[in-house]
Motif scaffolding. Structure first.
Motif, PDB file in Angstrom:
ATOM      1  N   THR A 366       0.829  -1.205   0.000  1.00  0.00           N
ATOM      2  CA  THR A 366       0.000   0.000   0.000  1.00  0.00           C
ATOM      3  C   THR A 366       0.859   1.248   0.000  1.00  0.00           C
ATOM      4  O   THR A 366       1.782   1.384   0.810  1.00  0.00           O
ATOM      5  CB  THR A 366      -0.916   0.022   1.239  1.00  0.00           C
ATOM      6  N   SER A 368       0.340   5.471  -0.012  1.00  0.00           N
ATOM      7  CA  SER A 368      -0.663   6.527   0.137  1.00  0.00           C
ATOM      8  C   SER A 368       0.025   7.865   0.356  1.00  0.00           C
ATOM      9  O   SER A 368       0.896   7.995   1.220  1.00  0.00           O
ATOM     10  CB  SER A 368      -1.577   6.212   1.333  1.00  0.00           C
ATOM     11  N   SER A 384      -0.831   7.529  -4.839  1.00  0.00           N
ATOM     12  CA  SER A 384      -1.422   6.468  -4.021  1.00  0.00           C
ATOM     13  C   SER A 384      -1.769   5.297  -4.932  1.00  0.00           C
ATOM     14  O   SER A 384      -2.322   5.478  -6.022  1.00  0.00           O
ATOM     15  CB  SER A 384      -2.684   6.957  -3.302  1.00  0.00           C
ATOM     16  N   GLU A 386      -2.323   0.586  -4.707  1.00  0.00           N
ATOM     17  CA  GLU A 386      -2.353  -0.607  -3.866  1.00  0.00           C
ATOM     18  C   GLU A 386      -2.255  -1.855  -4.740  1.00  0.00           C
ATOM     19  O   GLU A 386      -2.841  -1.928  -5.821  1.00  0.00           O
ATOM     20  CB  GLU A 386      -3.646  -0.656  -3.040  1.00  0.00           C
ATOM     21  N   GLU A 420       2.069   9.383   3.526  1.00  0.00           N
ATOM     22  CA  GLU A 420       1.086   9.056   4.554  1.00  0.00           C
ATOM     23  C   GLU A 420       1.237   7.606   4.993  1.00  0.00           C
ATOM     24  O   GLU A 420       1.185   7.287   6.180  1.00  0.00           O
ATOM     25  CB  GLU A 420      -0.334   9.300   4.030  1.00  0.00           C
ATOM     26  N   SER A 421       1.441   6.720   4.017  1.00  0.00           N
ATOM     27  CA  SER A 421       1.580   5.304   4.343  1.00  0.00           C
ATOM     28  C   SER A 421       2.371   4.597   3.248  1.00  0.00           C
ATOM     29  O   SER A 421       2.134   4.816   2.063  1.00  0.00           O
ATOM     30  CB  SER A 421       0.199   4.646   4.489  1.00  0.00           C
ATOM     31  N   ARG A 423       3.390   0.662   3.213  1.00  0.00           N
ATOM     32  CA  ARG A 423       3.334  -0.540   4.036  1.00  0.00           C
ATOM     33  C   ARG A 423       3.250  -1.795   3.178  1.00  0.00           C
ATOM     34  O   ARG A 423       2.659  -1.798   2.092  1.00  0.00           O
ATOM     35  CB  ARG A 423       2.137  -0.510   4.987  1.00  0.00           C
ATOM     36  N   LYS A 426       1.356  -5.263   7.540  1.00  0.00           N
ATOM     37  CA  LYS A 426       1.458  -4.446   8.750  1.00  0.00           C
ATOM     38  C   LYS A 426       2.843  -3.816   8.911  1.00  0.00           C
ATOM     39  O   LYS A 426       3.071  -3.070   9.866  1.00  0.00           O
ATOM     40  CB  LYS A 426       1.148  -5.310   9.977  1.00  0.00           C
ATOM     41  N   ASP A 428       5.782  -1.310   8.238  1.00  0.00           N
ATOM     42  CA  ASP A 428       6.044   0.037   7.739  1.00  0.00           C
ATOM     43  C   ASP A 428       7.390   0.026   7.027  1.00  0.00           C
ATOM     44  O   ASP A 428       8.452  -0.072   7.653  1.00  0.00           O
ATOM     45  CB  ASP A 428       6.060   1.026   8.908  1.00  0.00           C
TER      46      ASP A 428
END
Length: 615
Positions: A366, A368, A384, A386, A420-421, A423, A426, A428
């Motif tokens: 992911t 973002s 962004s 996924e 923002e993210s 990953r 889970k 990072d």
């Protein structure tokens, strides 16, 4: 023994055994002739000094050839061993303890200095080592209670652990012979084993080495530390040979001469280290009557070697002898094999192999709110996307759209300006170094393959498989690194090229090897930078089959390529970048008919892609 039938590692082990036998034999011969004093004292002294400098030269040569680090400061480690011997021998310490203490102290200091190698380019690392040598000279001059300052210091008697009788001159020579034999054995084991492969990989392709889980800064530190520790043993031998230590033995001139000897003899060569040491000792001895001429001899010899034998005398002569042999013709006929049209059986074997090696992806990748700026240039702007587990995402766009920058951010080579993210499940990814992401199942291929030039095709894959098993403590016993490498070589049509180096094989073979290396790591998510770029129709067919097998095995794939039709044919979903921003997302069919995409990129790209595919 049919050497052509051996794998790279089997051939390496065979050569290592031969080399170890030769070193032990030479050590025994030296002990027989020099130990009892069968040669004159002057000749014994010359041989002793040559062997001592051979240790120092070889340690520098190993560091330069395998880690790519040139040190002008190794006289600091030479001084550590020498002054430890001078001070501790007076206090009753035995030779074995002095050598061990010098080794440990120099190893620790070398690792500390070597950690800087990961932060600096080669030029700055050379300057750092020069500073190390200059600082050590300053310490020698000022720490008079330990070094005697400019006046020097006498060395106490040499005693062995199980003997109270001080060694005589012949005993000192025996110490040197034992040390040089052990040094040559240790360097052979290091450079012909896993450490040597890791160092060569990092030296040739630093970024790619991180993509299989290697840690360049730590490996460089270890290389520098071991090199310094080996040099300290030469310092101990020098102290007991001279019985008097003065600062001149560790001057900048000596440091420069050691480098010159490394270059003249041949970097990375034991024979070159011996020849270089002979050069260092014999030239001044032969030129005693003419003051200052040795400096001219050193300079002229170095220039001539660089002009006519740039790899040094020993490797240069060996390379020319190899060309004159008929091995080249055998190798050429061996490589003549090509991959014909793939059959259903080939694809079934390939699919079975990938399923056996790789576990299906279980986590989303992911991204973002990702932005990257280089100065005033916005390479990525609030991107962004996924990738669901086991799916293929195609990433396309014109040159300069930010595609490779995005892959470099995912790989950890470029830090995002804002995000923002980022990953994997889970995990990072922003908190992990590039090599740390490999542990979590992240893999990477490169547009230009970025193979390790000084490792064979087989060794490139084998090294990645070794890292896989290092990270995965629960791997199946049958899937050891050697077995994994063999399976990939056989099923990815690389057998004819296994013992060749990347520069000796076609570009298509390099690309397949790059993919094989990523597969060997056991990655669950693989990002691929233009796997079809620069390939002909047959080579694209091979790569296409590999990607389909990866997809069938449930591997998540992010693929960018300008051969757009190939991407559209394999992708489940597409993302189009333009000027660093997401222009469109959707299924391949939807993207093909998107007016904005057609106007910005896809119309001309599809046309070009069809022309390429029809070749």
């Amino acid at each position: 023994m049919n050497f052509e039938s051996l794998s790279s590692r089997q051939l390496e082990r065979k050569q290592k055994k031969i080399q170890i036998g030769a070193i032990l034999g030479a050590g025994i011969i030296l002990m027989v002739f020099l130990g009892p004093g069968l040669v004159g004292s002057y000749m014994s002294y010359i041989i002793d000094l040559t062997l001592i400098y051979a240790i120092g030269t070889l340690s520098i040569s190993m560091l330069a050839n395998y880690a790519g680090i040139w040190s002008i400061g190794h006289t600091a480690f030479l001084a550590i061993g020498a002054y430890l011997a001078a001070n501790l021998s007076e206090r009753g310490f035995t030779v074995e303890i002095i050598i061990l203490l010098g080794f440990i102290i120099s190893l620790v200091l070398g690792v500390v200095v070597g950690l800087s190698a990961g932060r600096f380019a080669a030029l700055y690392m050379a300057i750092l080592t020069l500073a190390l040598g200059l600082v050590s000279n300053e310490i020698i001059g000022r720490w008079q209670s330990v070094t005697g300052g400019d006046q020097g210091i006498t060395v106490g008697p040499a005693r062995l652990l199980f003997s109270n009788t001080p060694l005589d001159t012949n005993g000192h020579i025996l110490i040197t012979i034992v040390l040089v034999t052990l040094t040559f054995l240790v360097v052979t084991l290091i450079t012909k084993g896993n450490l040597g492969r890791r160092w060569l990989a990092i030296k040739s392709q630093r970024m790619a080495s991180m993509s299989i889980g290697l840690k360049p800064s730590l490996e460089n530190a270890l290389a520098f530390g071991l090199s310094g520790a080996i040099t300290s043993t030469a310092g101990v031998a020098l102290a007991f040979s001279m019985m008097y230590i003065s600062p001149e033995a560790f001057s900048l001139a000596i440091a420069t001469n050691l480098l010159l000897c490394t270059v003249v003899g041949g970097v990375g060569s034991i024979g070159g280290a011996l020849l270089g040491a002979m050069f260092l000792v014999l030239v001044p001895e032969m030129a005693r009557e003419v003051q200052g001429i040795s400096a001219y001899v050193f300079g002229i010899a170095t220039i001539l070697v660089l002009l006519f034998l740039p790899k040094g005398i020993v490797p240069g002569i060996a390379q020319r002898l190899k060309k004159w042999s008929n091995n080249s013709s055998k190798r050429a006929s061996y490589v003549a094999a090509t991959v014909d049209n793939l059959t259903d059986s080939d694809f079934e074997n390939l699919s079975s192999l990938v399923e056996n090696l790789l576990k299906p992806a279980t986590s989303n990748l992911t991204i973002s709110g990702l932005s990257v700026s280089f100065g005033g240039v916005r390479a990525l702007d609030n991107v962004s996307l996924e990738i669901p587990p086991g799916s293929v995402l195609g990433l396309i766009g014109p040159n300069g759209a930010g595609k490779t920058t995005l892959l470099n951010v995912l790989s950890g080579y470029v830090k995002p300006t804002n995000v923002e993210s980022l990953r994997l499940g889970k995990t990072d990814l922003t908190s992990l170094a590039p090599y740390g992401r490999v542990k979590h199942g992240f893999g990477r291929t490169f547009q230009h393959a970025e193979l390790f030039d000084e490792l064979t095709i087989e060794e490139n894959i084998y090294l990645a498989a070794q890292q896989r098993n290092k990270f995965n403590k629960n791997h199946e016993p049958g899937n050891n690194a050697a077995k994994i490498a063999e399976m990939l070589i056989d099923n990815l049509w690389l057998r004819p090229y296994a013992r060749l180096y990347p520069g000796e094989v076609p570009f298509g073979v390099q690309k397949v090897t790059d993919i094989a290396r990523a597969l060997a790591t056991g990655a669950q998510v693989i990002v691929m930078d233009e796997p079809f770029s620069g390939l002909d129709a047959e080579e694209r067919s091979e790569v296409r089959s590999i990607l389909k097998a990866m997809k069938n095995a449930g591997v998540s794939i992010l693929i960018i390529d300008h051969v757009v039709q190939e991407v559209l044919n394999i992708a489940d979903n597409m993302v189009v970048l333009n000027f660093g921003s997401v222009l469109a997302t959707g299924s391949p069919e939807k993207i093909k008919n998107n007016p904005k995409v057609l106007e910005a990129y896809l119309g001309s790209a599809l046309k070009d892609g069809k022309e390429v595919l029809s070749n």
